[in-house]
Design an enzyme around this catalytic site. Structure first.
Site, PDB file in Angstrom:
ATOM      1  N   ARG A 119       0.857  -1.197   0.000  1.00 42.26           N
ATOM      2  CA  ARG A 119       0.000   0.000   0.000  1.00 42.26           C
ATOM      3  C   ARG A 119       0.890   1.243   0.000  1.00 42.26           C
ATOM      4  O   ARG A 119       0.861   2.047   0.924  1.00 42.26           O
ATOM      5  CB  ARG A 119      -0.940  -0.012   1.212  1.00 42.26           C
ATOM      6  CG  ARG A 119      -1.738  -1.293   1.409  1.00 42.26           C
ATOM      7  CD  ARG A 119      -2.649  -1.644   0.275  1.00 42.26           C
ATOM      8  NE  ARG A 119      -3.878  -0.907   0.204  1.00 42.26           N
ATOM      9  CZ  ARG A 119      -5.026  -1.246   0.807  1.00 42.26           C
ATOM     10  NH1 ARG A 119      -5.071  -2.286   1.585  1.00 42.26           N
ATOM     11  NH2 ARG A 119      -6.108  -0.528   0.634  1.00 42.26           N
ATOM     12  N   GLN A 124      -0.650   3.172  -5.505  1.00 46.32           N
ATOM     13  CA  GLN A 124      -2.024   3.654  -5.350  1.00 46.32           C
ATOM     14  C   GLN A 124      -2.849   3.556  -6.627  1.00 46.32           C
ATOM     15  O   GLN A 124      -4.018   3.201  -6.586  1.00 46.32           O
ATOM     16  CB  GLN A 124      -2.021   5.096  -4.854  1.00 46.32           C
ATOM     17  CG  GLN A 124      -2.431   5.187  -3.411  1.00 46.32           C
ATOM     18  CD  GLN A 124      -2.190   6.560  -2.811  1.00 46.32           C
ATOM     19  OE1 GLN A 124      -1.830   7.498  -3.499  1.00 46.32           O
ATOM     20  NE2 GLN A 124      -2.386   6.655  -1.522  1.00 46.32           N
ATOM     21  N   ASP A 127      -4.219   0.104  -6.953  1.00 48.96           N
ATOM     22  CA  ASP A 127      -4.685  -0.489  -5.707  1.00 48.96           C
ATOM     23  C   ASP A 127      -6.153  -0.909  -5.802  1.00 48.96           C
ATOM     24  O   ASP A 127      -7.068  -0.145  -5.496  1.00 48.96           O
ATOM     25  CB  ASP A 127      -4.466   0.545  -4.592  1.00 48.96           C
ATOM     26  CG  ASP A 127      -4.713  -0.025  -3.225  1.00 48.96           C
ATOM     27  OD1 ASP A 127      -5.366  -1.077  -3.122  1.00 48.96           O
ATOM     28  OD2 ASP A 127      -4.257   0.580  -2.250  1.00 48.96           O
ATOM     29  N   SER A 130      -8.303  -0.745  -2.592  1.00 44.29           N
ATOM     30  CA  SER A 130      -8.879   0.566  -2.284  1.00 44.29           C
ATOM     31  C   SER A 130     -10.046   0.890  -3.197  1.00 44.29           C
ATOM     32  O   SER A 130     -11.107   1.316  -2.734  1.00 44.29           O
ATOM     33  CB  SER A 130      -7.824   1.662  -2.431  1.00 44.29           C
ATOM     34  OG  SER A 130      -6.891   1.563  -1.398  1.00 44.29           O
ATOM     35  N   TYR A 223      -1.602  -1.761   7.989  1.00 42.36           N
ATOM     36  CA  TYR A 223      -2.735  -2.605   8.370  1.00 42.36           C
ATOM     37  C   TYR A 223      -2.813  -2.753   9.888  1.00 42.36           C
ATOM     38  O   TYR A 223      -1.848  -2.475  10.603  1.00 42.36           O
ATOM     39  CB  TYR A 223      -2.581  -4.007   7.766  1.00 42.36           C
ATOM     40  CG  TYR A 223      -2.738  -4.047   6.271  1.00 42.36           C
ATOM     41  CD1 TYR A 223      -3.987  -3.853   5.684  1.00 42.36           C
ATOM     42  CD2 TYR A 223      -1.659  -4.290   5.440  1.00 42.36           C
ATOM     43  CE1 TYR A 223      -4.147  -3.902   4.309  1.00 42.36           C
ATOM     44  CE2 TYR A 223      -1.805  -4.339   4.065  1.00 42.36           C
ATOM     45  CZ  TYR A 223      -3.054  -4.150   3.501  1.00 42.36           C
ATOM     46  OH  TYR A 223      -3.206  -4.187   2.152  1.00 42.36           O
TER      47      TYR A 223
HETATM   48  P1  NAD Z   1      -8.606  -3.581   5.772  1.00 46.78           P
HETATM   49  O1  NAD Z   1      -9.681  -3.861   4.791  1.00 46.78           O
HETATM   50  O2  NAD Z   1      -7.492  -4.561   5.922  1.00 46.78           O
HETATM   51  O3  NAD Z   1      -9.280  -3.398   7.212  1.00 46.78           O
HETATM   52  C1  NAD Z   1     -10.355  -2.506   7.422  1.00 46.78           C
HETATM   53  C2  NAD Z   1     -10.152  -1.774   8.734  1.00 46.78           C
HETATM   54  O4  NAD Z   1     -10.408  -2.647   9.832  1.00 46.78           O
HETATM   55  C3  NAD Z   1      -8.748  -1.238   8.937  1.00 46.78           C
HETATM   56  O5  NAD Z   1      -8.809   0.154   9.086  1.00 46.78           O
HETATM   57  C4  NAD Z   1      -8.279  -1.940  10.214  1.00 46.78           C
HETATM   58  O6  NAD Z   1      -7.462  -1.112  10.997  1.00 46.78           O
HETATM   59  C5  NAD Z   1      -9.586  -2.243  10.889  1.00 46.78           C
HETATM   60  N1  NAD Z   1      -9.523  -3.297  11.918  1.00 46.78           N
HETATM   61  C6  NAD Z   1      -8.841  -4.467  11.894  1.00 46.78           C
HETATM   62  N2  NAD Z   1      -9.055  -5.171  13.017  1.00 46.78           N
HETATM   63  C7  NAD Z   1      -9.901  -4.428  13.785  1.00 46.78           C
HETATM   64  C8  NAD Z   1     -10.505  -4.620  15.052  1.00 46.78           C
HETATM   65  N3  NAD Z   1     -10.270  -5.716  15.779  1.00 46.78           N
HETATM   66  N4  NAD Z   1     -11.319  -3.648  15.530  1.00 46.78           N
HETATM   67  C9  NAD Z   1     -11.567  -2.539  14.786  1.00 46.78           C
HETATM   68  N5  NAD Z   1     -11.036  -2.304  13.582  1.00 46.78           N
HETATM   69  C10 NAD Z   1     -10.208  -3.232  13.085  1.00 46.78           C
HETATM   70  O7  NAD Z   1      -7.971  -2.156   5.572  1.00 46.78           O
HETATM   71  P2  NAD Z   1      -7.899  -1.221   4.279  1.00 46.78           P
HETATM   72  O8  NAD Z   1      -9.116  -0.447   4.136  1.00 46.78           O
HETATM   73  O9  NAD Z   1      -7.479  -2.067   3.130  1.00 46.78           O
HETATM   74  O10 NAD Z   1      -6.743  -0.216   4.674  1.00 46.78           O
HETATM   75  C11 NAD Z   1      -5.631  -0.622   5.409  1.00 46.78           C
HETATM   76  C12 NAD Z   1      -4.545   0.431   5.437  1.00 46.78           C
HETATM   77  O11 NAD Z   1      -3.984   0.666   4.179  1.00 46.78           O
HETATM   78  C13 NAD Z   1      -4.956   1.786   5.926  1.00 46.78           C
HETATM   79  O12 NAD Z   1      -3.895   2.241   6.730  1.00 46.78           O
HETATM   80  C14 NAD Z   1      -5.009   2.642   4.724  1.00 46.78           C
HETATM   81  O13 NAD Z   1      -4.821   4.000   5.019  1.00 46.78           O
HETATM   82  C15 NAD Z   1      -3.860   2.051   3.988  1.00 46.78           C
HETATM   83  N6  NAD Z   1      -3.931   2.340   2.583  1.00 46.78           N
HETATM   84  C16 NAD Z   1      -2.822   2.864   1.989  1.00 46.78           C
HETATM   85  C17 NAD Z   1      -2.847   3.129   0.647  1.00 46.78           C
HETATM   86  C18 NAD Z   1      -1.653   3.694  -0.022  1.00 46.78           C
HETATM   87  O14 NAD Z   1      -0.918   4.450   0.552  1.00 46.78           O
HETATM   88  N7  NAD Z   1      -1.446   3.303  -1.264  1.00 46.78           N
HETATM   89  C19 NAD Z   1      -3.962   2.854  -0.101  1.00 46.78           C
HETATM   90  C20 NAD Z   1      -5.071   2.313   0.546  1.00 46.78           C
HETATM   91  C21 NAD Z   1      -5.038   2.053   1.897  1.00 46.78           C
END
Ligand code: NAD
Length: 364
Positions: A119, A124, A127, A130, A223
């Site tokens: 990520r 991006q 991705d 996302s 994550y």
């Molecule tokens: P995901 O689908 O893996 O998880 C969804 C959410 O559930 C996450 O925010 C996680 O922290 C939360 N979670 C996990 N266990 C939990 C619990 N027990 N209780 C409550 N919440 C819980 O996550 P995602 O949407 O794919 O995103 C993950 C990360 O990737 C984020 O930090 C996001 O900002 C980052 N991201 C970065 C980029 C990039 O820079 N290219 C792009 C997209 C996302």
């Protein structure tokens, strides 16, 4: 080079990996685009909407493809129909997929599973997690608004004042933040919760309140990590007290490669208001609620729990447009001097590779 896509065959799947816009961009790079007939029809892209693209039956497409782009993993038989050494790009659902990986290796296919992209800023544009999670979060909140017995917004009418619904979003990743933004547009009063501390600011920037339960579990790569038994108990105890006030809970919590964390127990659901609604977006990974049954509606003590599956397929036109752009940007990485030459020194190529030359490249 022939870049190809088939009509997706997973149940309910309506997206397509190559849209007319992206077909044009692929052609612009000097690549030939070959699609199965009607590949884009369910997404809102009939064959006639593709310019300068060839169409054929699935067997012909597979026999000529140098690179097959897909949305979801096709049947293993599809891989068997491909030419040795050709490339597959898509969401290949890499975790627990030993059989699929074996089928890819049997044909010496080079397969890239876009879920495995790091990520990073550079990734991006490719991705898919996302882009598709944004669709899922949006749709989950619309489903919640539709299924709830209450209005989301406040209404002041001659028949009295209606208070806004109180909505909680558990998991403030890409899907959760989009769910929050959608609930806000519908006028609900929203709180968001996550175990990653940096999400507080993101939740608040959308005009929602951050629910602080005092459990923090940032993992690697942006994550969350899995909670320990003690942390989970602490989280559940703190959450149980708060749940009573909410009309709608949308849960999206996930940890890559692990079953969805169980956050909402039966006892917690029993403590909720009658008429309350849970939409469990994590249903595909087993659900964040103990009572969730993937793809079904469950009623428990007056509370309804929905476990919708494959939400992005329900908005197939925009979901495909975003997905196809992600795929195009990744394919661009693989093409050098009009030949398919994956550069395994590139982190994005190396980390997303599932199999290559008959060998498994993915440890998880
Ligand atoms: P995901 O689908 O893996 O998880 C969804 C959410 O559930 C996450 O925010 C996680 O922290 C939360 N979670 C996990 N266990 C939990 C619990 N027990 N209780 C409550 N919440 C819980 O996550 P995602 O949407 O794919 O995103 C993950 C990360 O990737 C984020 O930090 C996001 O900002 C980052 N991201 C970065 C980029 C990039 O820079 N290219 C792009 C997209 C996302």
């Amino acid at each position: 080079i022939t870049v190809a896509a088939l009509r997706e065959t997973a149940t309910g799947e309506r997206r397509v990996a190559i849209t007319p816009e992206m077909a044009k961009k692929l052609r612009g790079k000097g690549l030939r685009v070959l699609l199965e007939r009607d590949a884009g029809r369910a997404a809102g892209f009939p064959d006639a909407s593709y310019a300068d693209v060839e169409f054929a039956d699935a067997t012909t497409v597979l026999g000529q493809a140098d690179l097959l782009a897909c949305v979801l993993p096709p049947d293993d038989a599809v891989f068997a129909g491909m030419r040795e050494g050709s490339v597959v790009v898509g969401q290949l659902r890499p975790y627990g997929a030993a059989g699929r990986i074996a089928a890819l290796n049997a044909r010496k296919l080079t397969a890239f599973s876009l879920e495995l992209l790091p990520r990073t800023t550079r990734a991006q544009a490719m991705d898919v997690l996302s882009s598709q999670a944004a669709v899922a979060g949006y749709r989950a909140m619309l489903i919640a608004a539709e299924a709830s017995p209450k209005f989301f917004p406040m209404l002041t009418t001659a028949a009295g004042t209606i208070r806004p619904s109180r909505v909680l979003v558990i998991g403030a990743g890409v899907a959760g933040l989009q769910a929050i933004a959608t609930a806000r547009r519908l006028g609900a009063q929203i709180e968001g919760y996550d175990v990653r501390p940096e999400t507080r600011e993101q939740v608040e920037s959308l005009g929602a309140k951050f629910l602080d339960l005092g459990v923090s579990a940032a993992g690697s790569g942006g994550y969350a990590r899995e909670l320990s038994a003690e942390e989970r108990a602490a989280q559940q105890q703190a959450l149980a007290d708060h749940l009573k006030v909410f009309d709608v809970v949308v849960s999206t919590a996930a940890v890559p490669g692990r079953p969805a964390p169980k956050i909402l127990t039966s006892a917690m659901v029993e403590g909720m208001k009658p008429g309350a609604l849970i939409v469990d977006l994590a249903a595909e990974g087993g659900g964040n609620c103990e009572l969730t049954r993937p793809g079904e509606r469950v009623e428990h003590g007056g509370v309804v729990i929905l476990g919708p599956l494959n939400l992005p397929a329900g908005a197939p036109l925009h979901a495909s447009e975003m997905y196809a752009r992600n795929v195009f940007n990744f394919v661009e990485l693989l093409v050098h001097e009009a030949a398919l030459k994956p550069d395994f020194d590139d982190e994005l190529v190396a980390k997303s590779c599932l199999s290559h030359a008959g060998e498994t490249r993915f440890a998880g």
